[in-house]
Design a protein around this motif. Structure first.
Motif, PDB file in Angstrom:
ATOM      1  N   HIS A  25       0.835  -1.199   0.000  1.00  0.00           N
ATOM      2  CA  HIS A  25       0.000   0.000   0.000  1.00  0.00           C
ATOM      3  C   HIS A  25       0.873   1.253   0.000  1.00  0.00           C
ATOM      4  O   HIS A  25       1.893   1.328   0.684  1.00  0.00           O
ATOM      5  N   HIS A  26       0.417   2.228  -0.734  1.00  0.00           N
ATOM      6  CA  HIS A  26       1.069   3.529  -0.757  1.00  0.00           C
ATOM      7  C   HIS A  26       0.207   4.508   0.033  1.00  0.00           C
ATOM      8  O   HIS A  26      -0.983   4.663  -0.251  1.00  0.00           O
ATOM      9  N   HIS A  27       0.809   5.159   1.025  1.00  0.00           N
ATOM     10  CA  HIS A  27       0.062   6.099   1.868  1.00  0.00           C
ATOM     11  C   HIS A  27       0.248   7.519   1.336  1.00  0.00           C
ATOM     12  O   HIS A  27       1.358   7.930   0.989  1.00  0.00           O
ATOM     13  N   ILE A  28      -0.839   8.263   1.324  1.00  0.00           N
ATOM     14  CA  ILE A  28      -0.797   9.627   0.823  1.00  0.00           C
ATOM     15  C   ILE A  28      -1.717  10.497   1.676  1.00  0.00           C
ATOM     16  O   ILE A  28      -2.760  10.026   2.158  1.00  0.00           O
ATOM     17  N   ILE A  29      -1.309  11.754   1.887  1.00  0.00           N
ATOM     18  CA  ILE A  29      -2.078  12.676   2.737  1.00  0.00           C
ATOM     19  C   ILE A  29      -2.573  13.843   1.894  1.00  0.00           C
ATOM     20  O   ILE A  29      -1.807  14.490   1.177  1.00  0.00           O
ATOM     21  N   GLY A  30      -3.871  14.089   1.975  1.00  0.00           N
ATOM     22  CA  GLY A  30      -4.473  15.227   1.292  1.00  0.00           C
ATOM     23  C   GLY A  30      -5.056  16.211   2.286  1.00  0.00           C
ATOM     24  O   GLY A  30      -5.365  15.859   3.429  1.00  0.00           O
ATOM     25  N   ILE A  31      -5.192  17.465   1.863  1.00  0.00           N
ATOM     26  CA  ILE A  31      -5.718  18.518   2.734  1.00  0.00           C
ATOM     27  C   ILE A  31      -7.214  18.680   2.483  1.00  0.00           C
ATOM     28  O   ILE A  31      -7.662  18.780   1.339  1.00  0.00           O
ATOM     29  N   LEU A  32      -7.952  18.715   3.561  1.00  0.00           N
ATOM     30  CA  LEU A  32      -9.406  18.830   3.493  1.00  0.00           C
ATOM     31  C   LEU A  32      -9.803  20.043   2.645  1.00  0.00           C
ATOM     32  O   LEU A  32      -9.307  21.148   2.827  1.00  0.00           O
ATOM     33  N   GLY A  33     -10.712  19.785   1.676  1.00  0.00           N
ATOM     34  CA  GLY A  33     -11.185  20.855   0.818  1.00  0.00           C
ATOM     35  C   GLY A  33     -10.352  21.088  -0.424  1.00  0.00           C
ATOM     36  O   GLY A  33     -10.763  21.833  -1.324  1.00  0.00           O
ATOM     37  N   LEU A 101      -7.009  12.175 -10.339  1.00  0.00           N
ATOM     38  CA  LEU A 101      -7.098  13.414  -9.568  1.00  0.00           C
ATOM     39  C   LEU A 101      -8.421  13.414  -8.816  1.00  0.00           C
ATOM     40  O   LEU A 101      -9.497  13.385  -9.431  1.00  0.00           O
ATOM     41  N   LEU A 102      -8.324  13.453  -7.487  1.00  0.00           N
ATOM     42  CA  LEU A 102      -9.521  13.486  -6.639  1.00  0.00           C
ATOM     43  C   LEU A 102      -9.669  14.897  -6.085  1.00  0.00           C
ATOM     44  O   LEU A 102      -8.769  15.416  -5.419  1.00  0.00           O
ATOM     45  N   LYS A 103     -10.810  15.530  -6.338  1.00  0.00           N
ATOM     46  CA  LYS A 103     -11.025  16.935  -5.987  1.00  0.00           C
ATOM     47  C   LYS A 103     -11.880  17.080  -4.732  1.00  0.00           C
ATOM     48  O   LYS A 103     -12.617  16.178  -4.351  1.00  0.00           O
ATOM     49  N   ASP A 104     -11.757  18.273  -4.133  1.00  0.00           N
ATOM     50  CA  ASP A 104     -12.616  18.646  -2.997  1.00  0.00           C
ATOM     51  C   ASP A 104     -12.657  17.549  -1.932  1.00  0.00           C
ATOM     52  O   ASP A 104     -13.705  16.956  -1.651  1.00  0.00           O
ATOM     53  N   LEU A 105     -11.511  17.290  -1.345  1.00  0.00           N
ATOM     54  CA  LEU A 105     -11.419  16.225  -0.341  1.00  0.00           C
ATOM     55  C   LEU A 105     -12.352  16.489   0.834  1.00  0.00           C
ATOM     56  O   LEU A 105     -12.469  17.619   1.323  1.00  0.00           O
ATOM     57  N   ARG A 106     -12.975  15.417   1.279  1.00  0.00           N
ATOM     58  CA  ARG A 106     -13.934  15.495   2.372  1.00  0.00           C
ATOM     59  C   ARG A 106     -13.515  14.559   3.496  1.00  0.00           C
ATOM     60  O   ARG A 106     -12.673  13.678   3.316  1.00  0.00           O
ATOM     61  N   GLY A 193     -21.057  20.980   8.517  1.00  0.00           N
ATOM     62  CA  GLY A 193     -20.854  21.226   7.100  1.00  0.00           C
ATOM     63  C   GLY A 193     -19.493  20.774   6.603  1.00  0.00           C
ATOM     64  O   GLY A 193     -19.380  19.907   5.728  1.00  0.00           O
ATOM     65  N   SER A 194     -18.439  21.326   7.160  1.00  0.00           N
ATOM     66  CA  SER A 194     -17.081  21.030   6.692  1.00  0.00           C
ATOM     67  C   SER A 194     -16.499  19.768   7.314  1.00  0.00           C
ATOM     68  O   SER A 194     -15.583  19.163   6.754  1.00  0.00           O
ATOM     69  N   GLY A 195     -17.018  19.381   8.468  1.00  0.00           N
ATOM     70  CA  GLY A 195     -16.474  18.214   9.154  1.00  0.00           C
ATOM     71  C   GLY A 195     -15.247  18.511   9.982  1.00  0.00           C
ATOM     72  O   GLY A 195     -14.671  17.604  10.598  1.00  0.00           O
ATOM     73  N   THR A 196     -14.830  19.784  10.035  1.00  0.00           N
ATOM     74  CA  THR A 196     -13.655  20.134  10.835  1.00  0.00           C
ATOM     75  C   THR A 196     -13.970  20.034  12.326  1.00  0.00           C
ATOM     76  O   THR A 196     -15.133  20.067  12.740  1.00  0.00           O
ATOM     77  N   VAL A 197     -12.915  19.923  13.107  1.00  0.00           N
ATOM     78  CA  VAL A 197     -13.030  19.670  14.538  1.00  0.00           C
ATOM     79  C   VAL A 197     -12.636  20.917  15.323  1.00  0.00           C
ATOM     80  O   VAL A 197     -11.676  21.612  14.974  1.00  0.00           O
ATOM     81  N   ASN A 198     -13.384  21.186  16.401  1.00  0.00           N
ATOM     82  CA  ASN A 198     -13.048  22.234  17.367  1.00  0.00           C
ATOM     83  C   ASN A 198     -12.780  21.560  18.705  1.00  0.00           C
ATOM     84  O   ASN A 198     -13.470  20.607  19.074  1.00  0.00           O
ATOM     85  N   ILE A 199     -11.794  22.066  19.434  1.00  0.00           N
ATOM     86  CA  ILE A 199     -11.438  21.450  20.713  1.00  0.00           C
ATOM     87  C   ILE A 199     -11.343  22.519  21.790  1.00  0.00           C
ATOM     88  O   ILE A 199     -10.895  23.651  21.539  1.00  0.00           O
ATOM     89  N   TYR A 200     -11.796  22.152  23.009  1.00  0.00           N
ATOM     90  CA  TYR A 200     -11.793  23.083  24.149  1.00  0.00           C
ATOM     91  C   TYR A 200     -11.368  22.309  25.393  1.00  0.00           C
ATOM     92  O   TYR A 200     -11.833  21.193  25.634  1.00  0.00           O
ATOM     93  N   SER A 201     -10.485  22.926  26.187  1.00  0.00           N
ATOM     94  CA  SER A 201      -9.998  22.250  27.389  1.00  0.00           C
ATOM     95  C   SER A 201      -9.704  23.280  28.470  1.00  0.00           C
ATOM     96  O   SER A 201      -9.395  24.445  28.181  1.00  0.00           O
TER      97      SER A 201
END
Length: 367
Positions: A25-33, A101-106, A193-201
């Motif tokens: 397997h080849h691992h690859i990292i994409g940026i959300l959006g 090419l995979l667009k608009d990563l979610r 909507g975006s699926g991004t995470v917010n954290i509070y501590s």
């Protein structure tokens, strides 16, 4: 429908072959959006003829992400999640480049595994390239968090840390000068909507600490931190106080100085007037003692206009003569004209002391 059935049969047969080949397997990292290129090149010396080529990009071996069939793209059987989000480079197929090419990563794209299944036939539909599974790619999706914001709640004696807009869920730690601090479990929320995470501590604090909140993104291997003092006089707060206080103090000092100066000048003027009045009274007293005290004669002369001017008031109101300031010297010509009238009209009622002074004045002027 016939194409879909053919593809399904093809995928099943390719899975058997692929499992036997034990693909790495080849691992690859994409940026959300954003977009990401899933690379794939055919390692074969056999020529590739796009018109007789069939290949499919699949997800987890069951979902069709992109279809190239009989020399053209045919995305009718494509899964709806990938509609208008995929693209291949048809002009590069003959050079064995099957990249996608995979667009608009979610967020849903995270941790998915992509494969390419392909085969090639000759003009008589004889298989030239065996059904093959290749280019196994595991996609990770991530996004950087914002720099943590640390605030101090002095009432509750807690420090609070917030970071927003990242993915996936981060690891959060609190430290001070002495090492790690125990803290409550962070509160994690996800944007619908975006699926991004917010954290509070939060973490309990004491006086004079330097606390640091650290956010670590495990996919991007990215660390962000912010340090804050728990002292109630915060850095950056004192200068703002000084910037407001110094001008106010300066204005107050100037106002106090002005009031002091005004009172001082007014006091000096009052003392000067009192001194003049005292000197005038002394001169009048000295003149009354007789004409032999010549050194005091100028003072008597200065007071003559005042005495003459006051004669009518003394006669009418029967009041005591009050010496005035030497400013009436400017009216001396009027005094000389009025003296005869006063002497002619008011001789009977004029106080004896005033008459004596006038006689002395007239004698001095005769000289």
């Amino acid at each position: 429908m016939a194409i879909l059935i053919t593809i399904s049969i093809f995928l099943l047969s390719a899975q058997v072959i692929g499992s036997a080949q034990m693909l790495s397997h080849h691992h690859i990292i994409g940026i959300l959006g954003e977009s990401i290129l899933l690379p794939c090149s055919l390692n074969s010396s056999a020529p590739v003829v796009p018109a007789r080529l069939k290949f499919y990009w699949t997800v987890n071996e069951t979902i069709l992400a992109h279809v190239f069939y009989d020399g053209k793209e045919n995305n009718d059987p494509q899964d709806s999640f990938y509609k208008n989000r995929t693209e291949i480079f048809t002009d590069l197929l003959s050079s064995r480049n099957f990249s996608l090419l995979l667009k608009d990563l979610r967020v849903k794209d995270d941790l998915t595994t992509f494969f390419v299944f392909y085969r090639q036939e000759d003009e008589n539909s004889n298989e030239l390239i065996q059904k093959k599974k290749m280019c196994s790619t595991i996609l990770r999706v991530a996004k950087s968090f914002q720099k943590p914001v640390v605030t101090v709640n002095y009432e509750d004696r807690k420090a609070e840390c917030t970071s927003r807009g990242g993915y996936p869920e981060p690891r959060l730690t609190w430290t001070n000068q002495n090492g790690l601090l125990d803290h409550e479990d962070p509160q994690i929320t996800q944007d619908s909507g975006s699926g991004t995470v917010n954290i509070y501590s939060t973490v309990n604090i004491t006086e004079n600490q330097m606390v640091t909140c650290t956010i670590f993104n495990p996919t991007l291997k990215e660390t962000l931190n912010t340090t804050k003092s728990t002292s109630e006089v915060q850095e950056g707060f004192t200068p703002s106080i000084i910037g407001v206080t110094v001008p106010i103090i300066t204005v107050l000092i100037l106002i106090c100085f002005g009031v002091f100066y005004f009172v001082y000048k007014k006091g000096c003027g009052a003392r000067g007037g009192a001194t003049g009045a005292s000197s005038g009274a002394t001169g009048a007293s000295s003149g009354a003692t007789g004409p032999t005290d010549f050194p005091q004669l100028p003072e008597v002369v200065l007071l003559v206009p005042e005495l003459v001017l006051l004669v009518p008031e003394l006669v009418l109101q029967e009041q005591e003569v009050v010496p005035q300031e030497p400013e009436v010297m400017l009216q001396e010509p009027e005094v000389e004209i009025l003296v005869p009238e006063v002497l002619l009209q008011e001789t009977e009622v004029m106080p004896q002391e005033t008459a004596v002074v006038l006689q002395e004045v007239m004698k001095s002027r005769a000289f």
